[in-house]
Design an enzyme around this catalytic site. Structure first.
Site, PDB file in Angstrom:
ATOM      1  CB  THR A   1      -0.913   0.005   1.256  1.00 19.81           C
ATOM      2  OG1 THR A   1      -1.468   1.303   1.434  1.00 19.81           O
ATOM      3  CG2 THR A   1      -0.150  -0.354   2.526  1.00 19.81           C
ATOM      4  CG  ASP A   2      -1.178   5.014  -0.815  1.00 18.68           C
ATOM      5  OD1 ASP A   2      -1.667   4.379   0.149  1.00 18.68           O
ATOM      6  OD2 ASP A   2      -1.817   5.889  -1.429  1.00 18.68           O
ATOM      7  CD  GLU A   3      -3.150   3.639   4.637  1.00 23.13           C
ATOM      8  OE1 GLU A   3      -2.892   3.684   5.848  1.00 23.13           O
ATOM      9  OE2 GLU A   3      -4.307   3.500   4.191  1.00 23.13           O
TER      10      GLU A   3
ATOM     11  CE1 TYR B   1      -3.595  -2.441   5.942  1.00 19.85           C
ATOM     12  CE2 TYR B   1      -3.249  -0.119   5.423  1.00 19.85           C
ATOM     13  CZ  TYR B   1      -3.467  -1.422   5.006  1.00 19.85           C
ATOM     14  OH  TYR B   1      -3.535  -1.713   3.660  1.00 19.85           O
TER      15      TYR B   1
ATOM     16  CE  LYS C   1      -0.498  -4.547   3.066  1.00 21.57           C
ATOM     17  NZ  LYS C   1      -1.006  -5.852   2.540  1.00 21.57           N
TER      18      LYS C   1
HETATM   19  P1  NAD Z   1     -10.346  -6.735   2.496  1.00 24.15           P
HETATM   20  O1  NAD Z   1     -10.299  -6.450   3.959  1.00 24.15           O
HETATM   21  O2  NAD Z   1     -11.555  -6.417   1.727  1.00 24.15           O
HETATM   22  O3  NAD Z   1     -10.020  -8.279   2.255  1.00 24.15           O
HETATM   23  C1  NAD Z   1      -9.027  -8.955   2.958  1.00 24.15           C
HETATM   24  C2  NAD Z   1      -9.278 -10.429   2.784  1.00 24.15           C
HETATM   25  O4  NAD Z   1      -8.238 -11.139   3.469  1.00 24.15           O
HETATM   26  C3  NAD Z   1     -10.603 -10.891   3.365  1.00 24.15           C
HETATM   27  O5  NAD Z   1     -11.262 -11.729   2.438  1.00 24.15           O
HETATM   28  C4  NAD Z   1     -10.206 -11.664   4.605  1.00 24.15           C
HETATM   29  O6  NAD Z   1     -11.108 -12.706   4.943  1.00 24.15           O
HETATM   30  C5  NAD Z   1      -8.861 -12.197   4.195  1.00 24.15           C
HETATM   31  N1  NAD Z   1      -8.018 -12.520   5.349  1.00 24.15           N
HETATM   32  C6  NAD Z   1      -7.788 -11.743   6.436  1.00 24.15           C
HETATM   33  N2  NAD Z   1      -7.004 -12.394   7.301  1.00 24.15           N
HETATM   34  C7  NAD Z   1      -6.711 -13.603   6.747  1.00 24.15           C
HETATM   35  C8  NAD Z   1      -5.938 -14.712   7.148  1.00 24.15           C
HETATM   36  N3  NAD Z   1      -5.275 -14.719   8.330  1.00 24.15           N
HETATM   37  N4  NAD Z   1      -5.851 -15.779   6.321  1.00 24.15           N
HETATM   38  C9  NAD Z   1      -6.505 -15.786   5.142  1.00 24.15           C
HETATM   39  N5  NAD Z   1      -7.283 -14.772   4.722  1.00 24.15           N
HETATM   40  C10 NAD Z   1      -7.375 -13.686   5.505  1.00 24.15           C
HETATM   41  O7  NAD Z   1      -9.063  -5.984   1.902  1.00 24.15           O
HETATM   42  P2  NAD Z   1      -8.863  -5.322   0.474  1.00 24.15           P
HETATM   43  O8  NAD Z   1      -9.309  -3.926   0.536  1.00 24.15           O
HETATM   44  O9  NAD Z   1      -9.390  -6.236  -0.561  1.00 24.15           O
HETATM   45  O10 NAD Z   1      -7.272  -5.287   0.416  1.00 24.15           O
HETATM   46  C11 NAD Z   1      -6.531  -6.344  -0.196  1.00 24.15           C
HETATM   47  C12 NAD Z   1      -5.062  -6.034  -0.076  1.00 24.15           C
HETATM   48  O11 NAD Z   1      -4.787  -4.767  -0.690  1.00 24.15           O
HETATM   49  C13 NAD Z   1      -4.582  -5.902   1.371  1.00 24.15           C
HETATM   50  O12 NAD Z   1      -3.321  -6.509   1.469  1.00 24.15           O
HETATM   51  C14 NAD Z   1      -4.498  -4.414   1.605  1.00 24.15           C
HETATM   52  O13 NAD Z   1      -3.502  -4.107   2.563  1.00 24.15           O
HETATM   53  C15 NAD Z   1      -4.108  -3.923   0.214  1.00 24.15           C
HETATM   54  N6  NAD Z   1      -4.516  -2.536  -0.067  1.00 24.15           N
HETATM   55  C16 NAD Z   1      -5.848  -2.186  -0.077  1.00 24.15           C
HETATM   56  C17 NAD Z   1      -6.194  -0.880  -0.380  1.00 24.15           C
HETATM   57  C18 NAD Z   1      -7.632  -0.448  -0.442  1.00 24.15           C
HETATM   58  O14 NAD Z   1      -7.887   0.708  -0.756  1.00 24.15           O
HETATM   59  N7  NAD Z   1      -8.607  -1.319  -0.174  1.00 24.15           N
HETATM   60  C19 NAD Z   1      -5.213   0.073  -0.651  1.00 24.15           C
HETATM   61  C20 NAD Z   1      -3.874  -0.322  -0.616  1.00 24.15           C
HETATM   62  C21 NAD Z   1      -3.544  -1.631  -0.351  1.00 24.15           C
END
Ligand code: NAD
Length: 335
Positions: free
Chosen positions: A128-130, A152, A156
């Site tokens: 993530t950009d964070e 968080y 990451k």
């Molecule tokens: P989300 O919270 O919607 O989904 C996360 C998924 O991971 C869920 O399905 C959850 O059940 C699963 N999960 C959590 N813990 C787990 C474990 N211990 N074992 C197996 N599965 C597990 O998240 P998202 O928004 O889809 O983000 C996906 C990725 O992208 C993440 O790594 C997040 O850090 C990164 N990200 C997201 C954003 C955003 O804007 N949503 C931005 C930057 C980076």
């Protein structure tokens, strides 16, 4: 044609499920099979995978990335990994960070170890950009030192660095993406866009943190998924790729767009105490992904937001279920 067997962690969440639906959809590559490994935390919805249930080459495994036995067994039967699974909500990490360290750091380490043991050919780690922290002006390039400001972001950043050193120490083909704020359909209604949209649709007020002038770069889910595929198929081992969306808005501007889209006015907005350590602005320089991989965001935010709002309007069942869904545990569900 030989199939590339991809293990997608967190494939029942927001971005992961969109990636899986895209890969196995009509425009996806025809040389991949996909196994989703997901623990079905509160953030996952079984309905997110309805579209691919029964698709050739699709399998769902309900399990934890921190469980070495499950991960080892699955890794042995796959060629590549695209790793989305994470605890992803900053506010929750401020209340309790243990689960963030466990899943995001330990879980990533379990995956990397197993990937190394089983000769995984490519491991895409979605970061993530964070991890860069706040930047007042300009944009962070990939070489920028990491400076996270929330539990968080720190978890990451830790997993991101761990993934990088599995390339540097062991030669594992790890590729890292650092994307900006994603938006689109199927996003759990705790993140700002679906939270505001669903609250406005229910006639409630929406909470705006602090002075509402925090700036984010918005990335449509389609653009992000396209970028991840470019990194998986054309990226280079050991490299980091920033993925930006190209629409920078402060939260007041975003709120205005959401109020307009929902036919509501500012009397529905409640300014609330700012989030602790709330980063003022994120911005990534995505020139490298553009030059090397041909990445460019395509979705216009006005159009993307209108489609997103329409999706939430048409899928009330989904988000009402999302807020009350029981957590699924254990077992393997072949689809
Ligand atoms: P989300 O919270 O919607 O989904 C996360 C998924 O991971 C869920 O399905 C959850 O059940 C699963 N999960 C959590 N813990 C787990 C474990 N211990 N074992 C197996 N599965 C597990 O998240 P998202 O928004 O889809 O983000 C996906 C990725 O992208 C993440 O790594 C997040 O850090 C990164 N990200 C997201 C954003 C955003 O804007 N949503 C931005 C930057 C980076």
């Amino acid at each position: 044609m030989s199939q590339t067997r991809i293990l997608v962690t967190g494939g029942a969440g927001f971005i992961g499920s969109h990636y899986v639906r895209t890969l196995l959809g009509p425009l996806g590559p025809d040389d991949v099979s996909v196994t989703v490994l997901d623990a079905f935390t509160y953030a996952a919805m079984p309905a997110n995978l309805d579209e691919v249930e029964g698709a050739p080459g699709f399998r769902l495994v309900v399990g934890d990335i921190c469980d070495p036995q499950t991960v080892d067994r699955l890794m042995a039967a796959h060629d590549q990994v695209v790793h989305f699974a994470a605890e992803s909500h900053v506010d929750r990490s401020l209340v309790s960070s243990a689960e963030f360290v466990r899943t995001n750091v330990l879980g990533t380490q379990v995956l990397l170890d197993a990937a190394l043991r089983h000769g995984i050919s490519t491991f895409v780690h979605v970061s993530t950009d964070e991890v860069y922290g706040s930047i007042a002006n300009g944009s962070c390039a990939e070489e920028q030192p990491l400076n996270p400001n929330s539990p968080y972001a720190a978890s990451k950043a830790s997993s991101d660095l761990l993934a990088l050193v599995y390339h540097r120490s062991h030669g594992l083909d790890v590729r890292i993406t650092r994307c900006s704020n994603n938006y689109g359909h199927h996003q759990y209604p705790e993140k700002i866009i679906p939270l505001f949209v669903t609250r406005l649709m229910d006639g409630h007020k929406v909470p705006l943190y602090g002075d509402g002038l925090h700036v984010r770069d918005w990335l449509h889910i389609d653009d992000h998924v396209r970028a991840i595929e470019l990194v998986r198929t054309r990226g280079r081992a050991g490299e980091v790729y920033n993925i930006g969306g190209g629409t920078e808005l402060n939260n007041r501007e975003l709120t205005q767009l959401l109020l307009d889209a929902c036919g509501a006015s500012w009397d529905r907005v409640e300014y609330v105490t700012d989030r602790k350590g709330h980063d003022r602005r994120y911005s990534v320089d995505w020139q490298k992904a553009h030059t090397e991989l041909g990445y460019k965001p395509q979705k216009d935010m006005t159009e993307g937001l209108a489609e997103t709002v329409a999706w939430y309007r048409d899928h009330r069942d989904w988000w009402e279920n999302a807020r009350t869904a029981p957590v699924v545990t254990g077992g393997t569900v072949p689809c």
